[in-house]
Design an enzyme around this catalytic site. Structure first.
Site, PDB file in Angstrom:
ATOM      1  N   GLU A 104       0.842  -1.209   0.000  1.00  0.00           N
ATOM      2  CA  GLU A 104       0.000   0.000   0.000  1.00  0.00           C
ATOM      3  C   GLU A 104       0.872   1.252   0.000  1.00  0.00           C
ATOM      4  O   GLU A 104       0.581   2.238  -0.684  1.00  0.00           O
ATOM      5  CB  GLU A 104      -0.927  -0.002   1.223  1.00  0.00           C
ATOM      6  CG  GLU A 104      -2.011  -1.067   1.082  1.00  0.00           C
ATOM      7  CD  GLU A 104      -2.947  -1.134   2.269  1.00  0.00           C
ATOM      8  OE1 GLU A 104      -2.452  -1.387   3.382  1.00  0.00           O
ATOM      9  OE2 GLU A 104      -4.162  -0.926   2.087  1.00  0.00           O
ATOM     10  N   GLU A 124      -3.614 -10.023   3.377  1.00  0.00           N
ATOM     11  CA  GLU A 124      -4.582  -9.745   4.459  1.00  0.00           C
ATOM     12  C   GLU A 124      -5.739 -10.735   4.520  1.00  0.00           C
ATOM     13  O   GLU A 124      -6.204 -11.090   5.602  1.00  0.00           O
ATOM     14  CB  GLU A 124      -5.154  -8.324   4.310  1.00  0.00           C
ATOM     15  CG  GLU A 124      -4.193  -7.209   4.656  1.00  0.00           C
ATOM     16  CD  GLU A 124      -3.278  -6.801   3.506  1.00  0.00           C
ATOM     17  OE1 GLU A 124      -3.212  -7.533   2.498  1.00  0.00           O
ATOM     18  OE2 GLU A 124      -2.623  -5.752   3.625  1.00  0.00           O
TER      19      GLU A 124
END
Ligand code: NAD
Length: 702
Positions: A104, A124
């Site tokens: 990210e 995730e």
């Protein structure tokens, strides 16, 4: 304290160094350090910045020490926004692990230069979560097409730097990505590329188009994700966020991603997945009370080249160990080695291996029918027939020829490893190594710690499990250890339910809907109904117990052995292997029910799940109470890795906790008092833990 993020100016180019060993995790000081250092770079009139990690890794992800603690600002989302809003271009050096929050952060940058072998991904979903710092919004804006974005974000599987380039996630590949990023900084750090001039490189500003083509590509990608997820929620929620990236403005998409993240964090699924994540690490660790240094393993002996010996030997060869393979005859060796070669050659067809690699692997074998050839092996694993006398003969022979430091292991499924060790003069070097079929593929290694097994022997096997990429879990000695022992009451309930009125198909469907990879009857057909038949014949079963399996026994006696004979509880299409209920099995079931005067009844899926899953949890609690398993987490690991248990439910013990141990214990009591009560043996340990209002782990620490 030295700063974890620091500035180095090379002319007008700022290098923002992240130095937070071992993996540059995004601890609070790293997050604030990036923001502060970019500000310093601006004050120093930087024309461009390179964001790089020390030690060959960009940023491996979040700091797991901060898990479950109240978040401290700046949150990662803010950090990514700050990077993206910086006046001058920022280039990420994507190398080593660039995962989760690391990716990210890279997507917040304006350019990305990657090493071809970097590991890039959003893992995730494996914890029941999704990227929560705009990864689901910037990711699809970088990736070429919607189907790839869905598959990438919802699968949790990392890609290499090279694949990331092909997907559009990174802009350039280089073996020396730092130098390449600095060169790029010199090129892109121009006046035209400042402020609004950089908007083209700001992923949040990219407008994606949703149209009939993207919609149909999304729908088919979603179908695939749903099939792979088998009941797991996070992958589907992540896919929804990818659709948002296409359909709604960036800021709204980020807010929805955040809300979904917060919802998932609190979910049972994420809780269970985090449990199993920590449990698998704990299971592979040595018990606190043992010490020593692992022995060196250079050469491995495997006895038996059948189903298991073949697969076990492949595991070692694939990890680079030379193997001496012993069989009773040259014919058996020929057969075993031919199967092994055929299995590897399948990988050549699919492009996983090359023919040269298969040759190289085959050359690592020494074939023999003489025990003398095992004399220089450091580890010898026996995988011969499951009969105590045969195993004891083998270990007696090994005792005569193996070198004094050799570790002698049995792959027995059920037998008492202490009794096997007792025929040797060196029981301290003996233990169980219970692999699962197919052993070269299945990840679980149940290590059976026998009464006299030496500490350094156990440490060596824990070490070799890692080196051969297996997930270890330690069990004590006991019939069937952890996994196979628990299977008995589970299978027993499935067979009882069928006698009472459910069909094998209904039971299997309820189990696969629950998340199991396969149902009990489909697994029995796959393993071969004759296996259970023989094993029941070898055991001294009570009349009540034996009667549960009458239908299965009659199927075998009528030649329905399961998949290998084309029919068992199901029939199998010879071409496609597609299965249908076997009318003959249903007829036999009716016959048995009629003979016993059983009035069949409608059985709900809820009852199927309660009886089968609570039977597992109850036996697990018995195993814990007896000290055969070290922890409920170990049991859950065994079921995840060895038996196709749905990972997102944590494991049989975690599932019982999710339902509530009190409720589970009460239900078990009800079953005990019910019509098939003779088959229930409620665990005192379960009752004790349930009444304490704490989970299993709290008792393990006591
Ligand atoms: P298998 O019948 O496929 O193979 C056994 C092999 O051992 C045969 O090739 C046989 O020729 C050889 N053998 C027998 N006695 C021998 C001896 N004295 N010396 C050398 N070779 C000998 O059986 P399998 O399924 O591979 O099972 C082997 C062991 O693994 C058993 O203890 C079994 O319980 C255990 N196990 C099996 C599975 C499974 O799913 N099949 C899973 C875990 C453990």
């Amino acid at each position: 304290m030295t700063k974890s993020v620091s500035l180095e100016m090379r002319g007008s180019i700022a290098i923002v160094w992240i130095d937070n060993p071992p993996v540059n995790a995004l601890s609070h000081h790293v997050r604030s350090g990036i923001v502060d250092t970019l500000r310093e770079a601006a004050a120093a009139n930087a024309s461009a910045a390179v964001l790089a990690g020390r030690g060959g890794t960009f940023i491996a992800g979040a700091d797991i020490r901060e898990f479950g603690k109240p978040p401290i600002e700046p949150m990662l989302g803010e950090v990514c926004d700050t990077i993206e809003a910086t006046e001058f271009p920022v280039i990420a050096v994507v190398e080593g692990n660039t995962l989760g929050g690391g990716l990210e952060t890279a997507l917040g940058c304006h350019y990305r230069v990657a090493h071809s072998k970097a590991k890039v991904g959003f893992p995730e979903v494996n914890l029941g979560l999704l990227p929560g710092a705009a990864g689901t919004q910037r990711g699809p804006r970088a990736i070429n097409d919607v189907a790839t974005a869905v598959q990438f974000i919802a699968s949790g599987k990392p890609v290499t730097g090279k694949q990331a380039l092909a997907m559009g996630l990174v802009d350039q590949l280089d073996d020396n990505p730092l130098d390449a990023a600095i060169a790029m900084a010199a090129e892109v750090g121009t006046e035209a590329n400042r402020g609004a001039g950089l908007d083209e490189r700001r992923l949040s500003k990219v407008q994606l188009q949703w149209n009939a083509d993207t919609e149909s590509a999304f729908d088919s990608a979603l179908k695939q994700v749903a099939a792979q997820a088998r009941g797991a929620n996070a992958p589907l929620r992540a896919a929804e966020c990818v659709m948002d990236a296409y359909k709604i403005p960036f800021a709204e998409g980020v807010k929805k991603e955040r809300d979904t993240f917060m919802e998932l964090v609190k979910s049972d699924q994420s809780n269970a997945l985090r449990h199993i994540f920590f449990a698998e690490r704990a299971a592979a660790k040595a018990p606190a009370d043992i010490s020593g240094t692992p022995r060196e393993i250079k050469k491995v002996g495997v006895i038996g080249a059948g189903t298991m010996g073949g697969g076990i030997s492949m595991t070692y060869i694939e990890a680079g160990y030379p193997v001496v393979l012993l069989e009773m005859s040259d014919e058996a060796l020929d057969r075993g080695l031919a199967t092994i070669e055929k299995n590897w050659m399948r990988g050549v067809k699919s492009g996983r291996t090359t023919e040269a690699q298969v040759k190289e692997r085959m050359n690592l074998y020494t074939r023999t029918t003489s025990y003398d050839d095992l004399a220089d092996c450091d580890l010898i694993i026996e995988a011969v027939f499951e009969t105590m006398q045969v195993k004891r003969d083998v270990f007696g022979k090994l005792d005569k020829i193996a070198k004094p430091t050799a570790i002698l292991a049995s792959n027995t499924s059920y037998l008492n490893v202490d009794d096997i060790a007792a025929v040797t003069s060196r029981p301290e070097n003996v233990l169980g190594m219970h692999y699962f079929s197919p052993a070269n593929i299945m990840k679980l290694l149940e290590i059976v710690h026998a009464e006299k097994t030496a500490d350094d022997v156990l440490l060596t096997i824990l070490d070799i499990a890692k080196k051969t990429r297996k997930q270890a879990a330690i069990s004590g000695v006991g019939h069937g250890f952890i996994g196979n022992r628990m299977l008995t009451p589970y299978i027993r309930q499935a067979n009882l339910l069928v006698l009472e009125g459910a069909s094998p198909e209904q039971v299997d469907k309820a189990l696969t809907d629950f998340g199991w990879a396969m149902g009990v009857f489909a697994v029995s057909d796959l393993a071969g109904l004759d296996i259970g038949y023989k094993s029941r014949a070898d055991q001294d079963l009570s009349e009540a117990e034996a009667q549960i399996y009458t239908a299965a026994d009659r199927l075998v006696e009528a030649g329905h052995l399961g998949q290998k004979s084309g029919s068992g509880f199901y029939t199998y299409d010879p071409e496609t292997r597609a299965r249908k209920p076997n009318p003959e099995a249903l007829r036999i079931l009716d016959e048995v029910r009629a003979e016993r005067g059983i009035n069949t009844r409608e059985i709900s899926d809820e009852e199927i799940i309660e009886r089968t899953q609570y039977a597992l949890a109850n036996e697990g609690a018995l195993v814990l109470g007896e000290g055969v398993a070290r922890s409920a987490g170990d049991i859950d690991v065994v079921y995840n890795y060895g038996y196709g248990y749905p990972r997102w439910r944590g494991g049989p013990m975690k599932y019982a906790e999710t339902i509530g141990l009190k409720k589970v214990a009460e239900k078990i009591k009800e079953f005990k008092d019910g019509p098939s009560g003779v088959h229930w043996h409620p665990s005192e340990y379960l009752i004790k833990v349930a009444s304490s209002n704490k989970g299993f782990a709290a008792h393990e620490k006591d």
